[in-house]
Design a protein around this motif. Structure first.
Motif, PDB file in Angstrom:
ATOM      1  N   ASN A   8      56.934  23.026  38.186  1.00  9.30           N
ATOM      2  CA  ASN A   8      57.419  22.772  37.195  1.00  9.30           C
ATOM      3  C   ASN A   8      56.486  21.568  36.737  1.00  9.30           C
ATOM      4  N   ILE A   9      55.165  21.703  36.326  1.00  9.57           N
ATOM      5  CA  ILE A   9      54.135  20.629  36.216  1.00  9.57           C
ATOM      6  C   ILE A   9      53.707  20.387  34.821  1.00  9.57           C
ATOM      7  N   LEU A  10      52.482  20.909  34.380  1.00  9.84           N
ATOM      8  CA  LEU A  10      51.866  21.007  33.137  1.00  9.84           C
ATOM      9  C   LEU A  10      50.915  22.086  33.106  1.00  9.84           C
ATOM     10  N   ALA A  11      50.771  22.531  31.941  1.00  8.43           N
ATOM     11  CA  ALA A  11      49.795  23.792  31.862  1.00  8.43           C
ATOM     12  C   ALA A  11      48.343  23.598  32.469  1.00  8.43           C
ATOM     13  N   ARG A  12      47.647  22.531  32.177  1.00  2.37           N
ATOM     14  CA  ARG A  12      46.477  22.157  32.586  1.00  2.37           C
ATOM     15  C   ARG A  12      46.167  22.490  34.188  1.00  2.37           C
ATOM     16  N   PRO A  13      47.275  21.509  34.929  1.00  4.91           N
ATOM     17  CA  PRO A  13      46.941  21.631  36.544  1.00  4.91           C
ATOM     18  C   PRO A  13      47.379  23.109  36.839  1.00  4.91           C
ATOM     19  N   LEU A  14      48.357  23.589  36.242  1.00  2.00           N
ATOM     20  CA  LEU A  14      48.724  25.006  36.569  1.00  2.00           C
ATOM     21  C   LEU A  14      47.737  26.109  36.516  1.00  2.00           C
ATOM     22  N   CYS A  15      46.746  25.857  35.564  1.00  4.82           N
ATOM     23  CA  CYS A  15      45.520  26.700  35.476  1.00  4.82           C
ATOM     24  C   CYS A  15      44.764  26.440  36.345  1.00  4.82           C
ATOM     25  N   ASN A  75      55.027  26.799  24.297  1.00  9.89           N
ATOM     26  CA  ASN A  75      54.876  28.102  23.983  1.00  9.89           C
ATOM     27  C   ASN A  75      53.624  28.505  23.640  1.00  9.89           C
ATOM     28  N   THR A  76      52.936  27.610  23.055  1.00  7.27           N
ATOM     29  CA  THR A  76      51.568  27.652  22.665  1.00  7.27           C
ATOM     30  C   THR A  76      50.664  27.755  23.352  1.00  7.27           C
ATOM     31  N   GLN A  77      50.997  27.491  25.049  1.00  7.81           N
ATOM     32  CA  GLN A  77      50.034  27.541  26.186  1.00  7.81           C
ATOM     33  C   GLN A  77      50.313  28.702  26.974  1.00  7.81           C
ATOM     34  N   VAL A  78      51.280  29.516  26.551  1.00 10.00           N
ATOM     35  CA  VAL A  78      51.684  30.669  27.360  1.00 10.00           C
ATOM     36  C   VAL A  78      50.391  31.657  27.758  1.00 10.00           C
ATOM     37  N   ASN A  79      49.789  31.960  26.522  1.00 10.02           N
ATOM     38  CA  ASN A  79      48.608  32.977  27.080  1.00 10.02           C
ATOM     39  C   ASN A  79      47.385  32.505  27.665  1.00 10.02           C
ATOM     40  N   TRP A  80      47.276  31.165  27.669  1.00 12.67           N
ATOM     41  CA  TRP A  80      46.480  30.379  28.482  1.00 12.67           C
ATOM     42  C   TRP A  80      46.750  30.675  29.790  1.00 12.67           C
ATOM     43  N   VAL A  81      48.051  30.028  30.385  1.00 13.55           N
ATOM     44  CA  VAL A  81      48.545  29.914  31.543  1.00 13.55           C
ATOM     45  C   VAL A  81      48.399  31.534  32.198  1.00 13.55           C
ATOM     46  N   VAL A  82      49.074  32.566  31.396  1.00 13.33           N
ATOM     47  CA  VAL A  82      49.108  33.984  31.940  1.00 13.33           C
ATOM     48  C   VAL A  82      47.776  34.259  32.274  1.00 13.33           C
ATOM     49  N   SER A  83      46.738  34.118  31.259  1.00 14.35           N
ATOM     50  CA  SER A  83      45.565  34.685  31.566  1.00 14.35           C
ATOM     51  C   SER A  83      44.873  34.269  32.762  1.00 14.35           C
ATOM     52  N   ALA A  84      45.027  32.809  33.024  1.00 15.15           N
ATOM     53  CA  ALA A  84      44.396  32.209  34.293  1.00 15.15           C
ATOM     54  C   ALA A  84      44.897  32.627  35.637  1.00 15.15           C
ATOM     55  N   HIS A  85      46.326  33.081  35.638  1.00 15.63           N
ATOM     56  CA  HIS A  85      47.109  33.657  36.683  1.00 15.63           C
ATOM     57  C   HIS A  85      46.586  35.246  36.901  1.00 15.63           C
ATOM     58  N   ARG A  86      46.702  35.748  35.803  1.00 13.90           N
ATOM     59  CA  ARG A  86      46.174  37.341  35.786  1.00 13.90           C
ATOM     60  C   ARG A  86      44.916  37.426  36.473  1.00 13.90           C
ATOM     61  N   LEU A  89      48.033  37.740  39.758  1.00 12.80           N
ATOM     62  CA  LEU A  89      49.325  37.612  39.488  1.00 12.80           C
ATOM     63  C   LEU A  89      49.807  38.133  38.071  1.00 12.80           C
ATOM     64  N   ALA A  90      50.790  38.727  37.921  1.00 17.72           N
ATOM     65  CA  ALA A  90      51.368  39.511  36.894  1.00 17.72           C
ATOM     66  C   ALA A  90      52.542  38.812  36.288  1.00 17.72           C
ATOM     67  N   LEU A  91      52.626  38.618  35.035  1.00 20.08           N
ATOM     68  CA  LEU A  91      53.736  38.241  34.565  1.00 20.08           C
ATOM     69  C   LEU A  91      55.161  38.911  34.469  1.00 20.08           C
ATOM     70  N   GLU A  92      56.169  38.717  35.058  1.00 13.91           N
ATOM     71  CA  GLU A  92      57.260  39.321  35.371  1.00 13.91           C
ATOM     72  C   GLU A  92      58.415  39.099  34.346  1.00 13.91           C
ATOM     73  N   LEU A 142      57.674  30.763  32.994  1.00 10.21           N
ATOM     74  CA  LEU A 142      57.161  32.156  33.472  1.00 10.21           C
ATOM     75  C   LEU A 142      57.458  32.407  34.988  1.00 10.21           C
ATOM     76  N   THR A 143      58.111  33.596  35.033  1.00  9.71           N
ATOM     77  CA  THR A 143      58.106  34.118  36.549  1.00  9.71           C
ATOM     78  C   THR A 143      57.109  34.975  36.747  1.00  9.71           C
ATOM     79  N   LEU A 144      55.913  34.856  37.744  1.00  6.04           N
ATOM     80  CA  LEU A 144      54.864  35.871  37.931  1.00  6.04           C
ATOM     81  C   LEU A 144      54.902  36.427  39.372  1.00  6.04           C
ATOM     82  N   ARG A 145      54.451  37.515  39.503  1.00  4.46           N
ATOM     83  CA  ARG A 145      54.541  38.300  40.586  1.00  4.46           C
ATOM     84  C   ARG A 145      53.095  38.677  41.340  1.00  4.46           C
TER      85      ARG A 145
END
Length: 292
Positions: A228-235, A258-269, A273-276, A287-290
């Motif tokens: 539970n941090i921030l979008a930039r360090p998560l990516c 909410n506006t950062q979800v696609n960015w974060v999901v893409s970096a983890h994909r 990791l896949a969005l669950e 987000l819960t990723l697997r």
């Protein structure tokens, strides 16, 4: 006797600048809160720090946020008594029912336990995370949902703050939880809160710089990671997260708009990791990723 005083720093920013200025204050301040003015669609951010401490570092952090965002807010400074600030914070911290399993309350609430719910006791003090913020609530809801189907054995709470997520996982899953925070004060508060909640033998917090710390790497791979941090360090840490998750492991990520979800999901994909599952709470997403 003259009351002990804290420096209080207040700024008002648009949503596009929230992450940068919140990060700037969080890097220096003992505690940071932010509230959304829906009518103006702006955010009020307030941080408190020890009086006179880290002034140059704070000014530098705010200047960097201004450069990054192109926004120069008015910065209001004030002195607030420690006791008065904590008293006002406690008064504004009522008992909170989160999901179907958790209730969060401060030590000033002496009501008996709520049947069927896990009580998380901690005060709104000098570390982030008391269940009031959307991201913390969302992480607790995501944990509750995950626990219906999975029993992760090795758990990490990265950027633990008050320790609320580590404590919740320890109480719900009866598993050991390693918690870490880059701020030694947060690690100290998290351990005190673990003792307060009777889970000190399950949840232990260390001062650590994320994945750069050898103790965290030695404890990997993890079946569940909270971040539970921030979008930039998560990516920025997506590949390290993936490398230290066990196959089939989950990560619960928060601190993103909410506006950062696609960015974060893409970096983890890209890291494997896949969005669950996704929880939306106001303007925030959890987000819960697997890992396959």
């Amino acid at each position: 006797m003259t009351p002990e005083l804290l420096d209080c720093v207040s700024i008002r920013v648009p949503a596009s600048a929230l992450e940068s200025f919140e990060a700037a204050l969080s890097s220096i301040c003992l505690a940071v809160s932010f509230y959304h003015d829906e009518d103006a669609d702006e955010w009020d951010i307030q941080g408190v720090k020890e009086r006179g401490a880290d002034e140059d570092e704070l000014n530098a952090a705010l200047l960097i946020a201004e450069i990054v965002t192109g926004f120069q807010p008015a910065i209001l400074r004030d002195l607030v008594p420690v006791a008065g600030w904590l008293a006002r914070t406690q008064a504004a911290f009522p008992e909170q029912f989160i999901g179907r399993r958790f209730v969060v309350r401060g030590t000033h609430i002496s009501a008996p336990p709520v049947p069927g719910r896990i009580t998380l006791t901690l005060d709104a003090g000098l570390a982030f995370g008391t269940g009031e913020h959307n991201s913390t609530r969302g992480c607790l809801n995501a944990l509750e949902r995950l626990a219906k189907y999975h029993r992760p054995a090795r758990i990490l709470d990265l950027g633990t703050g008050s320790g609320i997520l580590a404590i919740a996982a320890a109480k719900l899953l009866h598993r050991g939880v390693l918690a870490s925070d880059i701020d030694f004060r947060a690690a100290r508060v998290a351990n005190a809160n673990a003792r307060l909640n009777g889970v000190a033998r399950f949840a232990h917090a260390i001062r650590a710089d994320g994945w750069a710390d050898r103790r965290i790497i030695r404890a990997a791979p993890f079946d569940l990671v909270f971040a539970n941090i921030l979008a930039r360090p998560l990516c920025a840490m997506a590949h390290e997260l993936a490398a230290n998750l066990a196959p089939g492991g989950r990560a619960i990520l928060a601190g993103l708009l909410n506006t950062q979800v696609n960015w974060v999901v893409s970096a983890h994909r890209r890291a494997g990791l896949a969005l669950e599952h996704k929880i939306t709470d106001g303007t925030w997403s959890i987000l819960t990723l697997r890992k396959s």
